[in-house]
Write an enzyme that holds these catalytic residues in place. Structure first.
Site, short mmCIF file in Angstrom:
data_model
loop_
_atom_site.label_atom_id
_atom_site.label_comp_id
_atom_site.label_asym_id
_atom_site.label_seq_id
_atom_site.Cartn_x
_atom_site.Cartn_y
_atom_site.Cartn_z
N ASP A 20 0.78 -1.25 0.00
CA ASP A 20 0.00 0.00 0.00
C ASP A 20 0.81 1.30 0.00
OD1 ASP A 20 -1.89 -1.96 0.24
OD2 ASP A 20 -2.72 -1.27 2.14
N GLU A 57 -4.64 -0.79 -1.32
CA GLU A 57 -5.93 -0.89 -0.64
C GLU A 57 -6.91 0.05 -1.33
OE1 GLU A 57 -5.84 0.00 3.57
OE2 GLU A 57 -8.02 -0.10 3.76
N LYS A 88 -6.66 -4.86 -3.10
CA LYS A 88 -7.28 -5.53 -1.95
C LYS A 88 -8.31 -4.61 -1.30
CE LYS A 88 -3.43 -4.32 1.21
NZ LYS A 88 -4.11 -3.58 2.24
N LYS A 147 -7.47 -4.79 4.92
CA LYS A 147 -6.13 -4.49 5.42
C LYS A 147 -5.15 -5.59 5.00
CE LYS A 147 -8.33 -1.43 8.14
NZ LYS A 147 -9.78 -1.15 7.95
N VAL A 201 3.26 0.31 4.19
CA VAL A 201 2.55 1.07 5.22
C VAL A 201 1.13 0.53 5.41
CG1 VAL A 201 3.88 3.15 4.76
CG2 VAL A 201 1.74 2.82 3.53
N THR A 202 0.60 0.72 6.61
CA THR A 202 1.33 1.14 7.79
C THR A 202 1.72 -0.10 8.60
OG1 THR A 202 -0.70 1.40 9.13
CG2 THR A 202 0.09 3.34 7.96
N CYS A 250 -1.87 -2.47 7.85
CA CYS A 250 -1.87 -3.41 6.71
C CYS A 250 -0.65 -4.32 6.67
CB CYS A 250 -2.04 -2.63 5.41
SG CYS A 250 -3.67 -1.88 5.31
N GLN A 288 8.41 -13.80 21.09
CA GLN A 288 8.14 -15.23 21.32
C GLN A 288 8.83 -16.11 20.26
OE1 GLN A 288 4.02 -16.08 22.72
NE2 GLN A 288 3.61 -13.98 22.05
N1 TIU Z 1 -2.62 0.31 4.35
C1 TIU Z 1 -3.03 0.58 5.58
O1 TIU Z 1 -2.30 0.41 6.53
N2 TIU Z 1 -4.31 1.11 5.72
C2 TIU Z 1 -4.71 1.93 6.74
O2 TIU Z 1 -5.84 2.37 6.80
N3 TIU Z 1 -3.74 2.27 7.65
C3 TIU Z 1 -3.85 3.14 8.68
O3 TIU Z 1 -2.91 3.20 9.48
N4 TIU Z 1 -4.92 3.91 8.78
#
Ligand code: TIU
Length: 238
Positions: free
Chosen positions: A32, A80, A137, A140, A165-166, A170, A210
């Site tokens: 993303d 996304e 997609k 997430k 990210v993030t 995701c 872990q």
């Molecule tokens: N790609 C992804 O992480 N989508 C999000 O909405 N991330 C946020 O941190 N909001």
């Protein structure tokens, strides 16, 4: 044959333990890196975030992408987003926040998080090559309602180098999905980013805790250094 197999292997530092990776069975999965998350006026900003925080991942990821391309390792990009009619967007996701900045609302980069709009596309610095698959997609996780798993199994991939990210949203969701499906995940820490430094740190810590419950975490320098040392057998050069 034995020799050739060894030469396509790289080893580098990671947590919780150093790794050895067969490049033929690995893919770089870039999650993303879209204008909607990284640039002002998109979904990330609509959610109230400081999008500048994600820029730190761009430089290291550009270096990794260049190196991985040089070695012919499979690169997969994800985005996304939703269909223009939003039929694939759950109401709990759409009906969040100010109606003027919700998914589907018009923003400076087109309709927010909608496929085909400028904001939905990948940032120019990391733009996919024509032969690199892009997974669209709706959620997430990159495995949810996509053909990513099919693609990986068809190519014999068992190890994912995960970036993007993030970190805690995701990237983490995708790593957890991959782990349950039997893929080994190696998250490149400096090639991930979050709007929240503390969530970035916690997101990475949860993966490697872990004994690496969801996967491993490594800095990109180790991978880059080991890739630079790879020497291919003579027959592969011609
Ligand atoms: N790609 C992804 O992480 N989508 C999000 O909405 N991330 C946020 O941190 N909001």
């Amino acid at each position: 044959m034995e020799e050739a197999t060894k030469m396509l292997n790289v080893s580098f530092d990671a947590e919780p333990a150093a790794l050895s990776v067969d490049l033929d069975r690995a893919a770089l999965v870039i999650i993303d890196m879209q204008r909607d998350f990284l640039e002002p006026g998109g979904f990330g900003e609509a959610l109230g975030n400081d999008v500048a925080r994600l820029q730190a991942a761009v430089g290291p990821l550009m270096q990794v992408l260049a190196a991985v391309r040089q070695h012919g390792i499979l690169v997969i990009h994800t985005r996304e987003g939703h269909r223009p009619d939003l039929t694939d967007a759950p109401p709990i996701k759409v009906l969040r926040g100010d109606p003027s900045t919700r998914i589907g609302a018009k923003g400076p980069m087109g309709r927010i998080l909608v496929r085909g709009e400028p904001g939905h596309d990948i940032i120019p610095q990391l733009y996919p090559l024509a032969d690199e698959p892009v997974i669209d997609k709706p959620g997430k996780g990159a495995f949810y309602q996509t053909d990513l798993e099919l693609m990986l199994r068809n190519r014999g991939i068992d190890t994912l180098l995960v970036c993007g990210v993030t970190t805690e949203v995701c990237v983490n969701t995708t790593v957890r999905e991959a782990n349950d499906r039997g893929f080994r995940c190696i998250v490149l820490s400096d090639c991930c980013g979050s709007y929240f430094p503390e969530f970035h740190a916690a997101g990475l810590a949860m993966i490697k805790a872990q004994g690496g419950i969801f996967g491993s975490v490594a800095e990109s320098a180790g991978l880059l250094g080991s890739l630079a040392k790879v020497r291919y057998p003579a027959r592969a050069l011609g």
